[in-house]
Design a protein around this motif. Structure first.
Motif, PDB file in Angstrom:
ATOM      1  N   SER A 196      -2.152   1.908  -1.365  1.00 33.04           N
ATOM      2  CA  SER A 196      -0.755   2.292  -1.602  1.00 33.04           C
ATOM      3  C   SER A 196       0.117   1.710  -0.520  1.00 33.04           C
ATOM      4  N   ASP A 197       1.445   1.830  -0.694  1.00 36.92           N
ATOM      5  CA  ASP A 197       2.305   1.346   0.401  1.00 36.92           C
ATOM      6  C   ASP A 197       2.587   2.492   1.361  1.00 36.92           C
ATOM      7  N   VAL A 198       3.229   2.162   2.489  1.00 35.90           N
ATOM      8  CA  VAL A 198       3.359   3.109   3.611  1.00 35.90           C
ATOM      9  C   VAL A 198       4.315   4.255   3.320  1.00 35.90           C
ATOM     10  N   SER A 199       5.072   4.159   2.222  1.00 34.48           N
ATOM     11  CA  SER A 199       6.077   5.209   1.947  1.00 34.48           C
ATOM     12  C   SER A 199       5.446   6.541   1.543  1.00 34.48           C
ATOM     13  N   ILE A 200       4.129   6.554   1.265  1.00 34.90           N
ATOM     14  CA  ILE A 200       3.491   7.847   0.946  1.00 34.90           C
ATOM     15  C   ILE A 200       3.639   8.809   2.126  1.00 34.90           C
ATOM     16  N   VAL A 218      -7.151   5.698   2.302  1.00 30.73           N
ATOM     17  CA  VAL A 218      -6.139   4.904   1.611  1.00 30.73           C
ATOM     18  C   VAL A 218      -5.950   3.595   2.360  1.00 30.73           C
ATOM     19  N   LEU A 219      -5.942   2.508   1.600  1.00 34.34           N
ATOM     20  CA  LEU A 219      -5.771   1.182   2.203  1.00 34.34           C
ATOM     21  C   LEU A 219      -4.281   0.850   2.129  1.00 34.34           C
ATOM     22  N   ILE A 220      -3.698   0.523   3.274  1.00 39.54           N
ATOM     23  CA  ILE A 220      -2.260   0.229   3.319  1.00 39.54           C
ATOM     24  C   ILE A 220      -2.058  -1.177   3.878  1.00 39.54           C
ATOM     25  N   GLY A 221      -1.323  -1.977   3.165  1.00 35.71           N
ATOM     26  CA  GLY A 221      -1.017  -3.344   3.600  1.00 35.71           C
ATOM     27  C   GLY A 221       0.073  -3.333   4.669  1.00 35.71           C
ATOM     28  N   LEU A 222      -0.299  -3.338   5.946  1.00 38.00           N
ATOM     29  CA  LEU A 222       0.674  -3.374   7.044  1.00 38.00           C
ATOM     30  C   LEU A 222       1.078  -4.828   7.273  1.00 38.00           C
ATOM     31  N   GLU A 223       0.174  -5.711   7.007  1.00 40.98           N
ATOM     32  CA  GLU A 223       0.375  -7.167   7.054  1.00 40.98           C
ATOM     33  C   GLU A 223       0.480  -7.747   8.460  1.00 40.98           C
ATOM     34  N   SER A 224       1.420  -7.272   9.314  1.00 40.34           N
ATOM     35  CA  SER A 224       1.540  -7.840  10.658  1.00 40.34           C
ATOM     36  C   SER A 224       1.851  -6.745  11.674  1.00 40.34           C
ATOM     37  N   PRO A 225       1.359  -6.904  12.914  1.00 46.51           N
ATOM     38  CA  PRO A 225       1.674  -5.919  13.974  1.00 46.51           C
ATOM     39  C   PRO A 225       2.973  -6.277  14.685  1.00 46.51           C
ATOM     40  N   THR A 226       3.657  -7.345  14.239  1.00 40.36           N
ATOM     41  CA  THR A 226       4.902  -7.751  14.903  1.00 40.36           C
ATOM     42  C   THR A 226       6.065  -7.800  13.915  1.00 40.36           C
ATOM     43  N   ALA A 227       7.265  -7.511  14.402  1.00 36.85           N
ATOM     44  CA  ALA A 227       8.477  -7.557  13.551  1.00 36.85           C
ATOM     45  C   ALA A 227       8.704  -8.992  13.071  1.00 36.85           C
ATOM     46  N   ALA A 228       8.444  -9.952  13.939  1.00 39.55           N
ATOM     47  CA  ALA A 228       8.639 -11.371  13.564  1.00 39.55           C
ATOM     48  C   ALA A 228       7.680 -11.756  12.441  1.00 39.55           C
ATOM     49  N   ARG A 246      13.408  -7.256  -1.060  1.00 43.79           N
ATOM     50  CA  ARG A 246      14.426  -6.792  -0.104  1.00 43.79           C
ATOM     51  C   ARG A 246      13.835  -6.575   1.278  1.00 43.79           C
ATOM     52  N   ASN A 247      12.879  -7.516   1.647  1.00 43.94           N
ATOM     53  CA  ASN A 247      12.321  -7.429   2.999  1.00 43.94           C
ATOM     54  C   ASN A 247      11.879  -5.998   3.309  1.00 43.94           C
ATOM     55  N   TRP A 248      11.323  -5.348   2.262  1.00 50.71           N
ATOM     56  CA  TRP A 248      11.028  -3.907   2.327  1.00 50.71           C
ATOM     57  C   TRP A 248      10.069  -3.557   3.472  1.00 50.71           C
ATOM     58  N   LYS A 249       9.052  -4.383   3.684  1.00 52.95           N
ATOM     59  CA  LYS A 249       8.047  -4.045   4.705  1.00 52.95           C
ATOM     60  C   LYS A 249       8.648  -4.173   6.110  1.00 52.95           C
ATOM     61  N   ARG A 250       9.548  -5.109   6.305  1.00 54.21           N
ATOM     62  CA  ARG A 250      10.241  -5.191   7.605  1.00 54.21           C
ATOM     63  C   ARG A 250      11.033  -3.911   7.841  1.00 54.21           C
ATOM     64  N   GLY A 251      11.603  -3.400   6.765  1.00 56.71           N
ATOM     65  CA  GLY A 251      12.407  -2.174   6.864  1.00 56.71           C
ATOM     66  C   GLY A 251      11.563  -0.965   7.246  1.00 56.71           C
ATOM     67  N   ARG A 252      10.256  -1.021   6.978  1.00 58.56           N
ATOM     68  CA  ARG A 252       9.366   0.105   7.267  1.00 58.56           C
ATOM     69  C   ARG A 252       8.632  -0.071   8.583  1.00 58.56           C
ATOM     70  N   PHE A 253       8.702  -1.296   9.114  1.00 55.91           N
ATOM     71  CA  PHE A 253       7.833  -1.662  10.253  1.00 55.91           C
ATOM     72  C   PHE A 253       7.946  -0.693  11.428  1.00 55.91           C
ATOM     73  N   ASP A 254       9.193  -0.324  11.808  1.00 58.79           N
ATOM     74  CA  ASP A 254       9.378   0.499  13.020  1.00 58.79           C
ATOM     75  C   ASP A 254       8.779   1.888  12.872  1.00 58.79           C
ATOM     76  N   ARG A 255       8.464   2.281  11.617  1.00 58.94           N
ATOM     77  CA  ARG A 255       7.895   3.628  11.406  1.00 58.94           C
ATOM     78  C   ARG A 255       6.398   3.580  11.094  1.00 58.94           C
ATOM     79  N   TYR A 256       5.758   2.416  11.273  1.00 52.80           N
ATOM     80  CA  TYR A 256       4.329   2.284  10.937  1.00 52.80           C
ATOM     81  C   TYR A 256       3.471   3.319  11.679  1.00 52.80           C
ATOM     82  N   LEU A 257       3.646   3.444  12.999  1.00 46.51           N
ATOM     83  CA  LEU A 257       2.772   4.322  13.783  1.00 46.51           C
ATOM     84  C   LEU A 257       2.919   5.778  13.353  1.00 46.51           C
ATOM     85  N   THR A 258       4.167   6.206  13.155  1.00 53.48           N
ATOM     86  CA  THR A 258       4.387   7.603  12.723  1.00 53.48           C
ATOM     87  C   THR A 258       3.748   7.819  11.349  1.00 53.48           C
ATOM     88  N   ALA A 259       3.923   6.818  10.493  1.00 49.61           N
ATOM     89  CA  ALA A 259       3.392   6.960   9.123  1.00 49.61           C
ATOM     90  C   ALA A 259       1.875   7.112   9.144  1.00 49.61           C
TER      91      ALA A 259
END
Ligand code: B12
Length: 444
Positions: free
Chosen positions: A257-261, A279-289, A298-311
Motif C-alpha cells: 500500500s502507499d504511505v497514506s494508510i 505491509v510493503l510500502i514503496g518509499l523509493e528514496s531516502p532523500t528529497a532530491a 502530482r509529485n505525490w511521494k515528494r509531498g509525503r516524504f517529510d512524514r515518512y518516519l512518523t508514518a
C-alpha cells in the motif's frame, strides 16, 4: 481439448555477484524464498473462466533449462513477466514445432505485443479476463485469432471468476495470492505493475474476496495470504468493510500500500484486527532530491516524504510490520544514497527493507525517456528486468558503481544482527504505543 496453464516462475538475478550474496545473506535468502513460491494468480484466474468442456492443468517452470519434459497439452497458455519472457518465447516456439498451439499474455506481452505475436498462435493484450472468454470460444469453434485486445474496455472486478486454487499442489506454497484491487491512483514513472493494464483504481466486492479466502481455506485451513495488490485500501470505505469481514476469517496476510494508510488510525486498527502481519510500502528514496518527480501525476511521494518516519512508526505501533522499499539509481540520487538508505533504515525502525535497482521496464514512461536519451545499456535485454540488474546509465554514478553498491548495501542490511535490531525496533514501536495508550486512558 486440454489447456495447460504454464507460469514461468521463480526469482532470479543475472549479476553473479548478487547471486553469490543471495545464497549467503539470511535476510535476502528468506525474502526470495518467500516470494519465489507464489503461484501465478493470473493463470489461476483465467483457469477459473475456462468452461468445464476443457481439460485443464497448471504448471510452473522456475528454470527452462531444467525442464525435462514439456507438459502434455493441446494448447499451452504461458505467463511470464519481462525477466523470463525470452524463456517463455522459447517454450512457446518449442510447443509450436510439436503442433501444440500457444497463447501468451500478461504485463510484458501488453507492453510488446508485436514481439510476442512472433512467438504465439494467439496473444491477449491487457486484462486477461477481457480476451479469454472469446479466445476459448474460438478454440472450441476452431477459429483461434492471433490477437485478443482489451481495446479500451475495462474488466469489472465484480465479475471476477473464482481462481482455480484447487489446481495447486498447496504444500509447495508458503503464501497464496488473491487480488482485492487493481490499479493505483499514482503514476510513478518506473512502475510496471497493474497500472499498465488499467488506468483505473478498481476494487473487488468484499463478498467475492471473502469467497476466495474461503476457497483457499478448503485447501489450507490456516493460510498465509499475500494480496497481489499494488495499493490496497485507497478506497477507504471498501477497505474498512473488507477488513471487518476478513477479521472473521482468522488468516494472516501481507499486502502493498502507499504511505497514506498511516493517516487513518481506524484503518490501521482494522488492519491489525484483520490479521495484517506486514505491509510493503514503496518509499523509493531516502532523500528529497531522489523522490523529487518520481510520481508523475502530482509529485505525490515528494509531498509525503517529510512524514515518512512518523508514518512508519504509526503503522508499526499497531503491530503491523513495515517493509520499506527503496529504488536505487534514481536521477536525483548520487553515490551517497547507499549510506542514506542504511541511515534511514536505522532511524526509521522499520521491520524489513527491500532494495532494488531502478529498472526501466518496457511499457513505462521511464523506458521511453531513457531510450530517447540513449541511457539504456541493452534496450531489449529483458532478462535484466529483474529489479536487481542494472540495465541503464544512472545520472550521477556509473552502472558498475550502482551494481556493486547494491550488493554492498545488501551485505550491510541483511546481516543477522541487523535483522534482530530491526525486529526489536519494530516491537519497541508497539510497546511505546501501548504504554502511551495506557497512560492516556489512566489520565483521561
Ligand atoms: C506474485 C508476483 C510474482 C510471483 C509470480 C507468480 C508466478 N508464478 O507467476 C513470482 C514470485 C514468481 C514473481 C517473480 C518475479 N517477479 Co514478480 N510480482 C508478483 C506480484 C507481487 C503480483 C503479480 C500478480 O499476481 N498480479 C495479479 C494478477 C491477476 O495479475 P497479472 O499477473 O498481471 O495477470 C493478469 C494479466 O496480466 C493477464 N495475464 C497474465 N499472464 C497471462 C498469461 C496469459 C496466457 C494470458 C492470456 C493473460 C495473462 O491476465 C491476468 C488477469 O487480468 C507483482 C507486483 C504486483 N503487485 O503486481 C510482482 C511483479 C509482477 N514482479 C515483478 C518482477 C520484476 C519479478 C521478477 C523479475 C523478480 C526477480 N528478480 O526474480 C520475477 C520474474 C519472474 C518471471 N516470470 O518473469 C515486476 C514485473 C514487472 C514487469 N512488467 O515485468 C512486478 C510488477 C513487481 C514490480 N514492482 O515491478 N513475481
Amino acid at each position: 481439448m486440454h489447456i495447460a496453464f504454464i507460469a514461468m516462475s521463480g526469482v532470479r538475478a543475472s549479476s553473479p555477484e548478487l547471486n553469490a550474496i543471495g545464497m549467503t545473506m539470511p535476510g535476502f535468502v528468506e525474502r526470495s524464498k518467500v516470494i519465489a513460491s507464489l503461484p501465478s494468480l493470473g493463470l489461476l484466474t483465467l483457469a477459473g473462466m475456462t468452461p468445464d468442456s476443457f481439460e485443464i492443468s497448471y504448471h510452473e517452470v522456475p528454470d527452462l533449462r531444467k525442464l525435462e519434459e514439456l507438459p502434455v497439452c493441446d494448447v499451452a497458455a504461458i505467463a511470464s513477466f519481462s525477466a523470463q519472457i525470452k524463456d517463455a518465447y522459447e517454450l512457446s516456439d518449442r510447443y509450436r514445432t510439436l503442433g501444440v498451439r500457444t497463447v501468451l499474455g500478461g504485463l510484458h506481452v501488453t507492453a510488446r505485443p508485436d514481439e510476442a505475436a512472433r512467438h504465439a498462435d494467439a496473444i491477449v493484450i491487457g486484462e486477461g479476463e477481457l480476451g479469454w472468454p472469446q479466445l476459448v470460444a474460438d478454440l472450441s469453434a476452431g477459429s483461434l485469432k492471433p490477437v485478443y485486445a482489451a481495446d479500451g474496455r475495462e474488466f469489472n472486478l465484480a465479475d471476477a471468476p473464482m481462481p482455480r486454487f484447487d489446481l495447486l499442489d498447496i504444500d509447495r506454497y508458503n503464501r497464496i495470492t488473491i487480488q482485492t484491487q487493481r490499479g493505483c491512483p499514482w503514476r510513478c514513472e518506473f512502475c510496471a505493475a497493474s497500472i499498465r493494464l488499467t488506468p483505473l483504481y478498481k476494487i473487488k466486492p468484499v463478498a467475492r474476496v471473502i469467497d476466495e479466502i474461503r476457497e483457499i481455506k478448503k485447501l489450507w485451513p490456516k493460510p498465509f495470504i499475500e494480496f497481489a495488490d499494488d495499493n490496497s485500501f485507497v478506497h477507504r470505505r471498501h477497505a474498512k468493510e473488507l477488513l471487518r469481514a476478513v477479521a472473521d476469517e482468522d488468516i494472516r496476510w501481507f499486502t502493498e500500500s502507499d504511505v497514506s494508510i498511516a493517516d487513518d488510525e481506524e484503518l490501521l486498527e482494522l488492519m491489525r484486527e484483520a490479521g495484517c502481519a506486514e505491509v510493503l510500502i514503496g518509499l523509493e528514496s531516502p532523500t528529497a532530491a531522489g523522490i523529487e518527480g518520481v510520481e508523475l501525476r502530482r509529485n505525490w511521494k515528494r509531498g509525503r516524504f517529510d512524514r515518512y518516519l512518523t508514518a512508519i512508526e504509526r503503522v508499526q505501533s499497531h503491530g503491523i510490520a513495515v517493509n520499506g522499499c527503496f529504488v536505487l539509481g534514481l536521477d536525483g540520487d548520487g553515490p551517497e544514497v547507499f549510506d542514506a538508505v542504511a541511515d534511514f533504515v536505522q532511524e526509521s525502525g522499520q521491520f524489513d527493507v527491500q532494495i532494488t535497482v531502478l529498472t526501466p521496464f518496457p511499457g513505462t514512461p521511464m523506458y521511453d525517456r531513457f531510450l530517447a536519451d540513449g541511457r539504456l545499456l541493452e534496450p531489449e535485454a529483458w532478462e535484466r528486468c529483474t529489479l536487481f540488474d542494472v540495465n541503464f546509465r544512472p545520472k550521477h554514478m556509473s552502472p558498475e558503481v550502482l551494481q556493486h553498491n547494491l550488493v554492498e548495501l545488501g551485505r550491510r542490511l541483511y546481516t543477522e544482527d541487523e535483522r534482530t535490531r530491526r525486529r526489536s525496533a519494530f516491537h519497541e514501536h508497539r510497546r511505546r504505543y501501548l504504554r502511551e495508550t495506557r497512560t492516556r486512558r489512566i489520565s483521561a
